[in-house]
Design a protein around this motif. Structure first.
Motif, PDB file in Angstrom:
ATOM      1  N   SER A  15       0.828  -1.194   0.000  1.00  0.00           N
ATOM      2  CA  SER A  15       0.000   0.000   0.000  1.00  0.00           C
ATOM      3  C   SER A  15       0.868   1.251   0.000  1.00  0.00           C
ATOM      4  CB  SER A  15      -0.880   0.027   1.247  1.00  0.00           C
ATOM      5  OG  SER A  15      -1.656  -1.125   1.293  1.00  0.00           O
ATOM      6  N   PRO A  16       0.466   2.271  -0.743  1.00  0.00           N
ATOM      7  CA  PRO A  16       1.250   3.506  -0.757  1.00  0.00           C
ATOM      8  C   PRO A  16       1.152   4.221   0.587  1.00  0.00           C
ATOM      9  CG  PRO A  16      -0.807   3.795  -1.953  1.00  0.00           C
ATOM     10  CD  PRO A  16      -0.716   2.360  -1.580  1.00  0.00           C
ATOM     11  N   LYS A  31       1.638   7.855   2.716  1.00  0.00           N
ATOM     12  CA  LYS A  31       1.580   9.287   2.445  1.00  0.00           C
ATOM     13  C   LYS A  31       1.640  10.022   3.774  1.00  0.00           C
ATOM     14  CE  LYS A  31      -2.219  10.743   0.583  1.00  0.00           C
ATOM     15  NZ  LYS A  31      -3.363  10.903  -0.316  1.00  0.00           N
ATOM     16  N   ILE A  36       0.958  13.723   5.369  1.00  0.00           N
ATOM     17  CA  ILE A  36       0.478  15.094   5.194  1.00  0.00           C
ATOM     18  C   ILE A  36       0.708  15.803   6.508  1.00  0.00           C
ATOM     19  CG2 ILE A  36      -1.505  16.536   4.615  1.00  0.00           C
ATOM     20  CD1 ILE A  36      -2.862  14.041   3.465  1.00  0.00           C
ATOM     21  N   MET A  96      -1.540  -3.370   4.669  1.00  0.00           N
ATOM     22  CA  MET A  96      -2.528  -3.019   5.685  1.00  0.00           C
ATOM     23  C   MET A  96      -2.835  -1.515   5.632  1.00  0.00           C
ATOM     24  SD  MET A  96      -3.458  -5.640   7.466  1.00  0.00           S
ATOM     25  CE  MET A  96      -3.781  -5.461   9.221  1.00  0.00           C
ATOM     26  N   ALA A  97      -4.112  -1.230   5.534  1.00  0.00           N
ATOM     27  CA  ALA A  97      -4.489   0.184   5.516  1.00  0.00           C
ATOM     28  C   ALA A  97      -4.467   0.730   6.937  1.00  0.00           C
ATOM     29  CB  ALA A  97      -5.878   0.335   4.919  1.00  0.00           C
ATOM     30  N   LEU A 124      -8.162  14.636   5.179  1.00  0.00           N
ATOM     31  CA  LEU A 124      -7.693  13.265   4.939  1.00  0.00           C
ATOM     32  C   LEU A 124      -7.500  13.021   3.448  1.00  0.00           C
ATOM     33  CD1 LEU A 124      -9.895  11.144   7.384  1.00  0.00           C
ATOM     34  CD2 LEU A 124      -7.435  11.539   7.524  1.00  0.00           C
ATOM     35  N   ALA A 125      -8.369  13.630   2.643  1.00  0.00           N
ATOM     36  CA  ALA A 125      -8.269  13.456   1.197  1.00  0.00           C
ATOM     37  C   ALA A 125      -7.125  14.271   0.606  1.00  0.00           C
ATOM     38  CB  ALA A 125      -9.582  13.865   0.540  1.00  0.00           C
ATOM     39  N   ILE A 143      -0.840  13.879   9.368  1.00  0.00           N
ATOM     40  CA  ILE A 143      -1.653  12.711   9.057  1.00  0.00           C
ATOM     41  C   ILE A 143      -0.758  11.736   8.301  1.00  0.00           C
ATOM     42  CG2 ILE A 143      -3.685  11.832   7.848  1.00  0.00           C
ATOM     43  CD1 ILE A 143      -4.746  14.671   7.759  1.00  0.00           C
ATOM     44  N   GLU A 144      -0.728  10.495   8.761  1.00  0.00           N
ATOM     45  CA  GLU A 144      -0.028   9.463   7.990  1.00  0.00           C
ATOM     46  C   GLU A 144      -1.065   8.523   7.430  1.00  0.00           C
ATOM     47  OE1 GLU A 144       3.354   8.910  11.103  1.00  0.00           O
ATOM     48  OE2 GLU A 144       3.531   7.337   9.565  1.00  0.00           O
ATOM     49  N   ILE A 145      -1.020   8.330   6.129  1.00  0.00           N
ATOM     50  CA  ILE A 145      -2.007   7.457   5.498  1.00  0.00           C
ATOM     51  C   ILE A 145      -1.295   6.333   4.773  1.00  0.00           C
ATOM     52  CG2 ILE A 145      -3.834   7.301   3.768  1.00  0.00           C
ATOM     53  CD1 ILE A 145      -4.535  10.157   4.301  1.00  0.00           C
ATOM     54  N   GLU A 146      -1.748   5.119   5.031  1.00  0.00           N
ATOM     55  CA  GLU A 146      -1.207   3.970   4.329  1.00  0.00           C
ATOM     56  C   GLU A 146      -2.361   3.324   3.576  1.00  0.00           C
ATOM     57  OE1 GLU A 146       1.256   0.215   5.872  1.00  0.00           O
ATOM     58  OE2 GLU A 146       1.420   2.017   7.108  1.00  0.00           O
ATOM     59  N   GLY A 147      -2.267   3.277   2.279  1.00  0.00           N
ATOM     60  CA  GLY A 147      -3.339   2.673   1.485  1.00  0.00           C
ATOM     61  C   GLY A 147      -3.876   3.632   0.439  1.00  0.00           C
ATOM     62  N   THR A 148      -4.499   3.054  -0.582  1.00  0.00           N
ATOM     63  CA  THR A 148      -5.074   3.889  -1.632  1.00  0.00           C
ATOM     64  C   THR A 148      -6.355   4.530  -1.107  1.00  0.00           C
ATOM     65  OG1 THR A 148      -6.243   1.964  -2.460  1.00  0.00           O
ATOM     66  CG2 THR A 148      -4.181   2.513  -3.535  1.00  0.00           C
ATOM     67  N   VAL A 149      -6.551   5.789  -1.465  1.00  0.00           N
ATOM     68  CA  VAL A 149      -7.682   6.546  -0.938  1.00  0.00           C
ATOM     69  C   VAL A 149      -8.686   6.832  -2.049  1.00  0.00           C
ATOM     70  CG1 VAL A 149      -8.384   8.665   0.235  1.00  0.00           C
ATOM     71  CG2 VAL A 149      -6.186   7.613   0.775  1.00  0.00           C
ATOM     72  N   GLU A 175      -8.641   1.185  -0.864  1.00  0.00           N
ATOM     73  CA  GLU A 175      -8.491   0.560   0.453  1.00  0.00           C
ATOM     74  C   GLU A 175      -9.134   1.422   1.530  1.00  0.00           C
ATOM     75  OE1 GLU A 175      -4.371  -1.287   1.016  1.00  0.00           O
ATOM     76  OE2 GLU A 175      -4.184  -0.151  -0.843  1.00  0.00           O
ATOM     77  N   SER A 203     -10.971  -1.462   3.155  1.00  0.00           N
ATOM     78  CA  SER A 203     -10.445  -1.861   4.464  1.00  0.00           C
ATOM     79  C   SER A 203     -10.862  -0.863   5.527  1.00  0.00           C
ATOM     80  CB  SER A 203      -8.922  -1.930   4.428  1.00  0.00           C
ATOM     81  OG  SER A 203      -8.498  -2.664   3.319  1.00  0.00           O
TER      82      SER A 203
END
Lengths: 282, 236
Positions: A13-14, A16, A18, B1-2, B79-80, B90-96, B173, B204
């Motif tokens: 998974s990517p 990111k 922010i 894992m998201a 978040l977007a 914000i740390e994001i793991e996974g496709t949004v 995800e 997820s």
């Protein structure tokens, strides 16, 4: 779940990040991500054009035809009035008008590129820069249609190739790079100050008369200094001379390169500062 | 894992009145030494999110609840990646995948099929992916030959059905949704709720901002209550 998404998503998974601290990096990568999303803005740019001419017989070639009529009649009238040779004057005028239109429409439509994309900017996660690239792409499509006029003029009046024609490629890239930084700067400032589009529109009208399009600097050996200090003159010169098969004018190339070196960093700096705020400004 | 990790997130922005947007007022305020400047910079700073921290793990269904203007939509937009943090991270793991404006990208002058492509690109799909899904979307809408007509000839129900079918064709995800999904055609209700269920099940993580308790219950969401830009409690 993964099967539905397709193979490429089976990879990790990517990730990111922010954060308030990495906004400058995000602004820089936004410009790059925007470019990578070329499919998106190219499709929407082409759709804009398609939509404008839907159900018309000639489609986007109406653009070519109306500019062609303009160039043809003006070429005839002006060459008679000012006693110039039509086969010299018409190609000069045609190229000048075509590229002036490209330059000014990138700047003027650039002004409204973020403002009109408000709905997208506030609701759709996509690179901010893509909205500006869409404007550039749309105007390049229009320009490509207008270049048919050059083709006609070439066949009728120029009909011979020259080594200098090759300089058109670097010349056009330099021309476009300058149009892009000016347009992007206009886009950023216009999003913040809503007077800027009006200011620019009036300003461009004035510059039009100062820029050698209907007249040539060679006719005025003794000319006021503002002619040579006009950046638009040099920007036009680096694309017009190659297309006319004329030897390059070193001063114009240096000037075009110079304004790029000054303007581009300023625009990038502005973009970095404005990047996070544009969604609130529009 | 998201996974989503929100740490001390604060989002502030200035809302400008009509006067400070104009260049004239800014210049005048410089020239007049601040007398006109009183109303020249009438910008109000809005703190839309105030020190929000939240951990969202794989499998979580999060319902953002609270009054209008409590910060739910701002959090979704942040978040977007649309709004940017003033403080925090914000740390994001996974496709949004995002569903904030269900008809973004659609053009009433274009045909139904053209709109599938336009909306598809806006949702982040590439041409190849849309090509694969276009038949399935067309079939779901039951619009038949209408898909080759301009969307402006559609009834409101047909239009929203088309938008819904495209928007729910993505499989990210992490799914960020504002004010729910759905369309008001009674005959269609069952088909739609089945599609919504599979849409949610494929993701997820689902984060949804809504006032509709039914939706929240149906997906078994953990509710995060917002008030004045801060999350104050979590209720399972």
């Amino acid at each position: 779940m993964l099967k539905v998404i397709g193979e490429k998503k089976l990879l990790e998974s990517p990730k990111k990040l922010i954060s308030a601290e990495n906004l400058p990096q995000m602004a820089a990568s936004d410009l790059v991500d925007g470019l990578k999303n070329y499919q998106l803005w190219w499709v929407f740019a082409a759709h804009d054009i398609k939509q404008r001419f839907r159900r018309s017989l000639l489609g986007p070639f109406w653009l070519t035809l109306s500019m062609g009529i303009f160039v043809g009649s003006l070429g005839f009238i002006m060459s008679q009035l000012f006693n110039q040779e039509i086969k010299v004057f018409t190609p000069y005028l045609a190229i000048g008008i075509i590229f002036w239109a490209l330059l000014t429409s990138i700047i003027m439509e650039g002004c409204t590129s973020f403002i009109t994309a408000e709905g997208y900017i506030k609701n759709v996660p996509m690179p901010l820069s893509a909205h500006f690239y869409q404007v550039v792409a749309r105007n390049i499509i229009i320009w490509a249609h207008n270049m048919v006029i050059y083709l006609v003029v070439f066949i009728l009046f120029i009909h011979s190739f020259s080594v200098y024609n090759l300089l058109f490629i670097p010349g056009f890239l330099l021309f476009l790079a300058n149009a892009i930084w000016i347009g992007l700067m206009a886009a950023i400032l216009s999003a913040r100050y809503r007077d800027i589009p009006q200011v620019i529109t009036s300003f461009i009208q004035v510059v039009f008369f100062v820029t050698p399009i209907f007249w040539s600097v060679t006719n005025f050996p003794k000319r006021p200094a503002f002619v040579d200090w006009n950046p638009c003159y040099h920007l036009l010169e680096i694309v017009r001379a190659p297309l006319l098969g004329q030897a390059p004018n070193n001063l114009s190339w240096l000037a075009a390169l110079g304004i790029l070196c000054v303007g581009l960093p300023i625009t990038l700096y502005l973009y970095r500062r404005a990047y996070a705020r544009i969604p609130y400004w529009v | 894992m998201a996974h989503i990790s929100i740490k001390n997130l604060t989002v502030e922005f200035k809302v400008y009145g009509s006067s400070s947007r104009s260049l004239k007022n800014q210049i005048l305020s410089q020239a007049t030494g601040g007398r006109i400047a009183e109303n020249a910079d009438d910008a109000v700073t809005v703190k839309a999110l105030d020190n929000v921290s939240l951990e969202i793990n794989d499998g979580d269904r999060i319902g953002l609840v609270g009054h209008n203007g409590a910060g739910k939509s701002t959090l979704l937009r942040t978040l977007a990646g649309i709004y940017k943090p003033t403080e925090g991270s914000i740390e994001i793991e996974g496709t949004v995948g995002t569903l904030i404006d269900p008809s973004a990208g659609m053009d009433p002058e274009a045909t139904g099929i053209e709109n599938v492509y336009l909306r598809g690109y806006i949702l982040g799909m590439c041409r190849h992916e849309i090509d694969e899904k276009v038949d399935e979307i067309a079939e779901f809408t039951e619009l038949g030959d209408f898909l080759h007509l301009p969307v402006k000839t559609y009834s409101a129900g047909m239009f929203s059905r088309l938008g819904f079918a495209i928007s729910t064709a993505i499989s990210p995800e992490i799914l960020l949704i504002d004010e729910g999904v759905g369309t008001g055609d009674n005959k269609f209700i069952q088909k739609i709720s089945a599609r919504i269920k599979s849409y949610f099940d494929r993701a997820s993580i689902v984060v949804i901002a809504t006032h509709d308790d039914e939706i929240l219950k149906s997906i078994g969401a953990t509710n995060v209550l917002f008030e004045h830009g801060a999350n104050i409690s979590q209720v399972k």
